[in-house]
Every structure is written in structure tokens, then in C-alpha cells.
Design an enzyme around this catalytic site. Structure first.
Site, mmCIF file in Angstrom:
data_model
loop_
_atom_site.group_PDB
_atom_site.id
_atom_site.type_symbol
_atom_site.label_atom_id
_atom_site.label_comp_id
_atom_site.label_asym_id
_atom_site.label_seq_id
_atom_site.Cartn_x
_atom_site.Cartn_y
_atom_site.Cartn_z
ATOM 1 N N ARG A 32 0.844 -1.206 0.000
ATOM 2 C CA ARG A 32 0.000 0.000 0.000
ATOM 3 C C ARG A 32 0.878 1.254 0.000
ATOM 4 O O ARG A 32 0.597 2.219 -0.702
ATOM 5 C CB ARG A 32 -0.909 0.022 1.232
ATOM 6 C CG ARG A 32 -1.771 -1.222 1.417
ATOM 7 C CD ARG A 32 -3.055 -1.198 0.599
ATOM 8 N NE ARG A 32 -3.883 -2.344 0.933
ATOM 9 C CZ ARG A 32 -3.862 -3.520 0.271
ATOM 10 N NH1 ARG A 32 -3.082 -3.675 -0.783
ATOM 11 N NH2 ARG A 32 -4.645 -4.512 0.654
ATOM 12 N N GLU A 177 -13.871 -15.239 8.848
ATOM 13 C CA GLU A 177 -13.796 -14.644 7.510
ATOM 14 C C GLU A 177 -13.382 -15.665 6.449
ATOM 15 O O GLU A 177 -12.193 -15.892 6.227
ATOM 16 C CB GLU A 177 -12.795 -13.470 7.492
ATOM 17 C CG GLU A 177 -12.687 -12.816 6.111
ATOM 18 C CD GLU A 177 -11.694 -11.662 6.025
ATOM 19 O OE1 GLU A 177 -10.942 -11.427 6.996
ATOM 20 O OE2 GLU A 177 -11.653 -10.993 4.987
ATOM 21 N N LYS A 222 -17.652 -12.573 8.512
ATOM 22 C CA LYS A 222 -17.129 -11.580 7.564
ATOM 23 C C LYS A 222 -16.995 -12.234 6.194
ATOM 24 O O LYS A 222 -15.950 -12.822 5.878
ATOM 25 C CB LYS A 222 -15.765 -11.049 8.053
ATOM 26 C CG LYS A 222 -15.106 -10.058 7.085
ATOM 27 C CD LYS A 222 -13.999 -9.264 7.745
ATOM 28 C CE LYS A 222 -13.259 -8.424 6.723
ATOM 29 N NZ LYS A 222 -12.382 -7.417 7.338
ATOM 30 N N SER A 263 -14.303 -5.748 1.669
ATOM 31 C CA SER A 263 -14.517 -5.067 0.382
ATOM 32 C C SER A 263 -13.821 -5.805 -0.758
ATOM 33 O O SER A 263 -14.273 -5.698 -1.913
ATOM 34 C CB SER A 263 -14.092 -3.603 0.449
ATOM 35 O OG SER A 263 -12.729 -3.438 0.762
ATOM 36 N N GLY A 264 -12.753 -6.505 -0.476
ATOM 37 C CA GLY A 264 -12.196 -7.472 -1.423
ATOM 38 C C GLY A 264 -11.715 -6.975 -2.769
ATOM 39 O O GLY A 264 -11.580 -7.754 -3.699
ATOM 40 N N GLY A 265 -11.488 -5.659 -2.905
ATOM 41 C CA GLY A 265 -11.012 -5.152 -4.192
ATOM 42 C C GLY A 265 -12.093 -4.412 -4.972
ATOM 43 O O GLY A 265 -11.855 -3.932 -6.079
ATOM 44 N N ARG A 294 -9.447 -1.770 2.278
ATOM 45 C CA ARG A 294 -9.168 -0.865 1.172
ATOM 46 C C ARG A 294 -10.279 0.153 0.949
ATOM 47 O O ARG A 294 -10.019 1.335 0.715
ATOM 48 C CB ARG A 294 -8.922 -1.674 -0.108
ATOM 49 C CG ARG A 294 -7.559 -2.327 -0.129
ATOM 50 C CD ARG A 294 -7.487 -3.457 -1.134
ATOM 51 N NE ARG A 294 -8.169 -4.653 -0.672
ATOM 52 C CZ ARG A 294 -8.244 -5.792 -1.357
ATOM 53 N NH1 ARG A 294 -7.692 -5.871 -2.552
ATOM 54 N NH2 ARG A 294 -8.855 -6.839 -0.860
#
Ligand code: 13P
Length: 341
Positions: A32, A177, A222, A263-265, A294
Site C-alpha cells: 500500500r 472470515e 465476515k 470489500s475485497g477489491g 481498502r
């Protein structure tokens, strides 16, 4: 006396609030920071997280809990205040990522198994003492030619269940998750394929949670949303919402107090729009909110750019995203509000 797991979970799912996933591992946060040309050091990681945790309005109004990496749980702000105290002062619950990462799974090319069970009981004791009241473990499932295999779904599901039972023994709420990736290889799968795979995964996970005697009232799920592959996105907001709600209703027991999506991208705005659509017009047995990494941080990271003089700009960006998601958690987000800001 320690708090009841149900009460911690309820606090994590407070109305109009959600979780800030700030638990990037040292190697992920480096990626990041690379995107803003910033070297990742203990100090730059501290400064970045301090900027987020000191965004007063967002933290108090929109964030019910923060997932941290181990380094951050024990880290202090520049003035010596432990991060755990900053988070608690904002009324949020400190949390900790306890898995040690998804590693290549022996005999299963292209798939991973998440590690971290050895010694977990002892680590959970230390994390509890440091103030953590919830934890996270992420199992990763990849959609690809011939994948996922049953072997990888089962192994990851059993690890999630063992982890969850250990957390509850330690007085810590487990976030379970199981992530079906949207960007597998080639990442062009249909939304129907995502539905089918995620359904198999959730059914396996809940069967294993029952077998492991995990108390559903004291955990948070999640999941990924039901969405088509990242490199072939075409499903509408309504379709993502409808298929995700259908899947969850069919596979998640109503005793689970809350579901907090990754959110996974997805783009920040997509993740918000999808959540808002699910929270308007459906009658749901559990709270539905965000546990975004993200999608909550991307704009703030960019606005900050690693520069002290941009801290206020970074905080404004984080504040805005947090508020948009807070509205989405109540089904009240509108696209116009993005422009207004
Ligand atoms: P993203 O929202 O960026 O997918 O991260 C959430 C998370 O905690 C993944 O484990």
C-alpha cells in the site's frame, strides 16, 4: 469479570457503525505504501495508523471496532498514548488479526491454507491482556479453472472453526472470515459461480462451527459479497445485493448477531453502494455492516501521501468514506452525497 461475548458482538454491530480493517500485515502495508512512494518503517506505519485513529468524528460516529496487526496492538501514538487507549476513548473495540497468513497448501496447487493455530491459545491470552476483545482469521478460497477443491474448502473451514473456539474460550469474539476472492485467476468468473462457491463455503463453515461447539451468538461473520470476477465486472448494484441477501438468508443462522463484509477489491463507492442496497428493502435477521480495509482507506492513503502537512486532508478523506459507509449500514446512502463532498 470479563464481558459477555454477546455484548461485545452487539457493540461491534452498533447501528450505523462498522469495523475499520487496519490489520494489513507488514508485507501488505508495504504494498500500500509503495503506491504512494513511501517507505514502510515502524514509524511510517505508526504515523499512518495514528492519522486514522485520531480522525475523531469518524471514529466516534462510524467505527465500532478496529482490526489491528499485532505490531499496532502494542504500538503507541507519537505522544506515547497506546493505540488501544485511543481506540477505546473513541468508544470503539480494539481487535486483532491472529492468523499468520494464507500459505501455499501442500498437494493443492493454486490454493492456500491459512496458518496460525499453533500456540494460538497463549497468544490470545496476551492479546486479551493488551485489550483486544475481538479477533479475525481469514481463510482464502480461489475461483479458477477446476478450483476451488473440496480439500481446500474443508481444511480452511476447519481451521476457522478451531480458531473461533479458541477465541471464545479466551473471552474474545471471533470474526470468521471465509473470503472467496473476486480476483482469482483469471478473475473473469460469473456472479452465479461466485454464488455457488460461496454457498458451498458457508455451508461447510457453519457445519464445522457447529462441530467445534462455537457459540453463534458470540461471533461475527465476515464474508465476501456475491459478485462477479474483478476482470469481468458487469453485475448491477441491485443484482449483487439481491444475490448476496438470498445467499446469506439461506446459509447464515439468525443466531449470528452480525455480518460485516470485506470489500475485497471493489472500488470504495461500489462497496458502499452494495451495502446500502442490502440494507434498504430487505427484511434481515442480522445486522449487516462493513469491515472494510481498502474501501475505507484508499482515499485517505492517497490524500495523505505520507506527508505530515497532509494529515488533515487524509483525515477528511477517511471521515467522508466512513460517513458514507455509516449511511450505507442504515440503507441511507445516495450517490449524490459523494459529489456533494
Ligand atoms: P478489504 O476490505 O480490503 O478486502 O480488507 C478487509 C480485510 O480485513 C481482509 O481480510
Amino acid at each position: 469479570m470479563s464481558e459477555r461475548l454477546e455484548d461485545i458482538a452487539e457493540k461491534m454491530m452498533a447501528d450505523g457503525k462498522g469495523l475499520l480493517a487496519a490489520d494489513e500485515s507488514t508485507s501488505t502495508i508495504k504494498k500500500r505504501f509503495d503506491s504512494i512512494d513511501l517507505e514502510s518503517t515502524e514509524t511510517s506505519r505508526r504515523d499512518y495508523r495514528e492519522m486514522l485513529f485520531r480522525t475523531d468524528e469518524a471514529m466516534k460516529k462510524c467505527i465500532s471496532g478496529v482490526i489491528m496487526f499485532e505490531e499496532t496492538l502494542f504500538q503507541k501514538a507519537a505522544d506515547g498514548t497506546p493505540f488501544v487507549d485511543l481506540i477505546k476513548a473513541a468508544g470503539a473495540v480494539p481487535g486483532i488479526k491472529v492468523d499468520t497468513g494464507a500459505k501455499p497448501m501442500a498437494a493443492f496447487p493454486g490454493e492456500t491454507i491459512t496458518e496460525g493455530l499453533d500456540g494460538l491459545r497463549e497468544r490470545l491470552g496476551d492479546y486479551y491482556k493488551a485489550g483486544a476483545r475481538f479477533a479475525k482469521w481469514r481463510g482464502v478460497i480461489t475461483i479458477s479453472e477446476g478450483l476451488p477443491t473440496w480439500g481446500s474448502i474443508k481444511a480452511n473451514s476447519q481451521a476457522l472453526a478451531r480458531y473461533a473456539a479458541l477465541c471464545q474460550e479466551a473471552g474474545i469474539v471471533p470474526i470468521v472470515e471465509p473470503e472467496v476472492l473476486m480476483d482469482g485467476k483469471p478473475g473473469t468468473h460469473s456472479i452465479e459461480t461466485c454464488y455457488e462457491v460461496t454457498e458451498k463455503v458457508l455451508q461447510t463453515v457453519f457445519a464445522d462451527l457447529f462441530d467445534a461447539r462455537v457459540m453463534l451468538e458470540g461471533m461475527i461473520l465476515k464474508p465476501n459479497m456475491v459478485i462477479d470476477g474483478k476482470n469481468a465486472r458487469k453485475a448491477s448494484v441491485d443484482q449483487v445485493a439481491e444475490m448476496t441477501v438470498k445467499l446469506l438468508k439461506r446459509n447464515v443462522p439468525s443466531a449470528v448477531p452480525g455480518i460485516a463484509f470485506l470489500s475485497g477489491g471493489q472500488s470504495s463507492e461500489e462497496a458502499t453502494a452494495h451495502l446500502s442496497a442490502m440494507n434498504s428493502g430487505y427484511d434481515l435477521p442480522w445486522a449487516l455492516t462493513y469491515s472494510y480495509g481498502r474501501a475505507l482507506q484508499e482515499d485517505a492513503l492517497k490524500a495523505w501521501g505520507g506527508k505530515t502537512e497532509n494529515v488533515a486532508a487524509g483525515q477528511r478523506a477517511f471521515n467522508h468514506r466512513a460517513h458514507m459507509n455509516s449511511l450505507a449500514a442504515k440503507g441511507n446512502w445516495k450517490k449524490e452525497l459523494e459529489k456533494a463532498a
